[in-house]
Design a protein around this motif. Structure first.
Motif, mmCIF file in Angstrom:
data_model
loop_
_atom_site.group_PDB
_atom_site.id
_atom_site.type_symbol
_atom_site.label_atom_id
_atom_site.label_comp_id
_atom_site.label_asym_id
_atom_site.label_seq_id
_atom_site.Cartn_x
_atom_site.Cartn_y
_atom_site.Cartn_z
ATOM 1 N N SER A 10 5.561 16.803 -12.471
ATOM 2 C CA SER A 10 5.138 17.833 -12.975
ATOM 3 C C SER A 10 5.356 18.257 -14.475
ATOM 4 C CB SER A 10 5.551 19.167 -12.156
ATOM 5 O OG SER A 10 6.782 19.446 -12.305
ATOM 6 N N PHE A 11 6.463 17.738 -15.132
ATOM 7 C CA PHE A 11 6.538 17.968 -16.471
ATOM 8 C C PHE A 11 6.376 16.664 -17.223
ATOM 9 C CE2 PHE A 11 8.755 21.347 -14.868
ATOM 10 C CZ PHE A 11 8.734 22.378 -15.879
ATOM 11 N N GLY A 12 5.399 15.719 -16.565
ATOM 12 C CA GLY A 12 4.870 14.610 -17.136
ATOM 13 C C GLY A 12 5.913 13.320 -17.043
ATOM 14 N N GLY A 13 6.959 13.501 -16.304
ATOM 15 C CA GLY A 13 8.036 12.148 -16.060
ATOM 16 C C GLY A 13 7.506 11.404 -14.800
ATOM 17 N N GLY A 14 8.873 10.923 -14.338
ATOM 18 C CA GLY A 14 8.408 10.178 -13.206
ATOM 19 C C GLY A 14 9.475 9.888 -12.047
ATOM 20 N N ARG A 15 10.323 11.223 -12.042
ATOM 21 C CA ARG A 15 11.346 11.212 -11.191
ATOM 22 C C ARG A 15 11.066 10.927 -9.760
ATOM 23 N NH1 ARG A 15 14.819 16.510 -11.722
ATOM 24 N NH2 ARG A 15 13.371 17.358 -10.405
ATOM 25 N N GLU A 16 10.064 11.418 -9.181
ATOM 26 C CA GLU A 16 9.517 11.519 -7.920
ATOM 27 C C GLU A 16 9.108 10.009 -7.478
ATOM 28 O OE1 GLU A 16 8.756 15.757 -8.998
ATOM 29 O OE2 GLU A 16 8.655 13.575 -10.060
ATOM 30 N N ARG A 17 8.454 9.081 -8.562
ATOM 31 C CA ARG A 17 7.936 7.787 -8.294
ATOM 32 C C ARG A 17 9.229 6.884 -7.993
ATOM 33 N NH1 ARG A 17 4.811 9.257 -13.196
ATOM 34 N NH2 ARG A 17 2.711 9.946 -12.394
ATOM 35 N N VAL A 53 6.718 3.872 -14.365
ATOM 36 C CA VAL A 53 7.410 4.948 -14.016
ATOM 37 C C VAL A 53 6.576 6.075 -14.688
ATOM 38 C CG1 VAL A 53 9.311 6.483 -14.561
ATOM 39 C CG2 VAL A 53 9.565 4.095 -13.895
ATOM 40 N N SER A 54 5.708 5.970 -15.669
ATOM 41 C CA SER A 54 4.746 6.897 -16.585
ATOM 42 C C SER A 54 3.541 6.891 -15.682
ATOM 43 C CB SER A 54 4.822 6.746 -18.103
ATOM 44 O OG SER A 54 6.149 6.624 -18.632
ATOM 45 N N GLY A 55 3.310 6.550 -14.636
ATOM 46 C CA GLY A 55 2.119 6.562 -14.107
ATOM 47 C C GLY A 55 0.849 5.718 -14.356
ATOM 48 N N ARG A 56 1.433 4.605 -15.006
ATOM 49 C CA ARG A 56 0.384 3.636 -15.364
ATOM 50 C C ARG A 56 0.124 2.472 -14.228
ATOM 51 N NH1 ARG A 56 0.141 7.487 -18.236
ATOM 52 N NH2 ARG A 56 -0.513 7.543 -20.382
ATOM 53 N N ARG A 110 -0.947 12.802 -18.034
ATOM 54 C CA ARG A 110 -0.654 12.660 -19.464
ATOM 55 C C ARG A 110 0.337 13.439 -20.044
ATOM 56 N NH1 ARG A 110 -6.435 11.836 -19.022
ATOM 57 N NH2 ARG A 110 -6.951 14.190 -19.254
ATOM 58 N N ARG A 111 0.983 14.304 -19.427
ATOM 59 C CA ARG A 111 1.901 15.305 -19.885
ATOM 60 C C ARG A 111 3.245 14.719 -20.316
ATOM 61 N NH1 ARG A 111 1.185 20.293 -15.731
ATOM 62 N NH2 ARG A 111 -1.186 20.485 -16.009
ATOM 63 N N ALA A 112 3.562 13.480 -19.757
ATOM 64 C CA ALA A 112 4.658 12.684 -19.974
ATOM 65 C C ALA A 112 4.877 12.349 -21.219
ATOM 66 C CB ALA A 112 4.445 11.263 -19.343
ATOM 67 N N HIS A 113 4.052 12.285 -22.149
ATOM 68 C CA HIS A 113 4.133 11.857 -23.635
ATOM 69 C C HIS A 113 3.656 12.664 -24.723
ATOM 70 C CE1 HIS A 113 0.986 9.743 -22.135
ATOM 71 N NE2 HIS A 113 1.682 9.052 -21.357
#
Length: 223
Positions: free
Chosen positions: A150-157, A189-192, A218-221
């Motif tokens: 939700s804040f652009g990271g990948g913790r749940e992934r 991890v960044s959703g790519r 896209r919020r990750a970065h």
């Protein structure tokens, strides 16, 4: 080991200049290729990098308010603001902004995520090999693993996964193994989306399945 702020900025500035060099001489069709960043072509991602290089804390807050607190809308406004009619002018704009040290009110590791992930968003569809400092990749990866989607990271992934850098043997997390080069772990991890053969191990299918477009990815970065 976390890079000191000066080293982070040195890496970011270097990556901007390297990207400028890599993008010289692209054809018109290449600029329109879809990037790895969902919904954006290569030129869009470049314009976004110009926008984020020029956006400091005050401008970030102002832009977000104008976008009614919608990160994706704010990012789109930034692309419109900096995307030139001639992509070569957008490349020139990134070169002019290459040494700026502006940043939104966020962890400085986001600047590494921004430079590296978006660098690959552009390079991979173009068939350009990227090379990034290992400490910068690792710092960006660790940050993404600790940050919620939700804040652009990948913790749940990465929940329930153990990530293994196949080049160095470094390990992060616990659970089913996912082995890959650190840069590919960062992108996943960044959703790519990645070619499936880049990830191996008992948890590879799960991470590959989680690495899909999600609202606000896209919020990750960004910013």
């Amino acid at each position: 080991m976390r890079l000191p702020a000066a080293a982070v900025w040195q890496t970011v500035h270097s990556e901007r200049r390297r990207l400028v060099a890599d993008l010289s001489g692209l054809s018109e069709d290449q600029w329109r290729l879809p990037s790895l960043c969902p919904g954006w072509d290569v030129h869009d991602v470049l314009a976004h990098l110009v926008d984020t290089a020029r956006t400091g804390r005050a401008a970030f807050v102002r832009d977000l308010l104008r976008a009614r607190m919608d990160f994706d809308r704010a990012n789109q406004h930034g692309i419109v603001r900096h995307k030139r009619r001639d992509p070569r002018d957008t490349v020139k704009a990134l070169m002019e902004a290459a040494d700026l040290t502006r940043t939104p009110p966020a962890n400085l590791a986001t600047r590494l995520v921004e430079a590296i992930v978006h660098g690959e968003d552009i390079r991979r569809p173009l068939g350009i090999a990227g090379s990034y400092p290992e400490p910068a990749i690792v710092q960006a990866l660790v940050y993404q693993m600790r940050t919620p989607v939700s804040f652009g990271g990948g913790r749940e992934r990465v929940a329930g996964l153990r990530l293994v850098d196949r080049r160095t043997g470094a390990i992060w997390g616990q659970g089913d193994d996912v082995e890959a080069d650190a840069i590919d772990l960062l992108l996943a991890v960044s959703g790519r989306r990645l070619d499936r053969e880049r990830l191996t191990g008992s948890g590879a299918s799960r991470l590959a399945g989680a690495s899909t477009a999600v609202p606000g990815a896209r919020r990750a970065h960004d910013r």
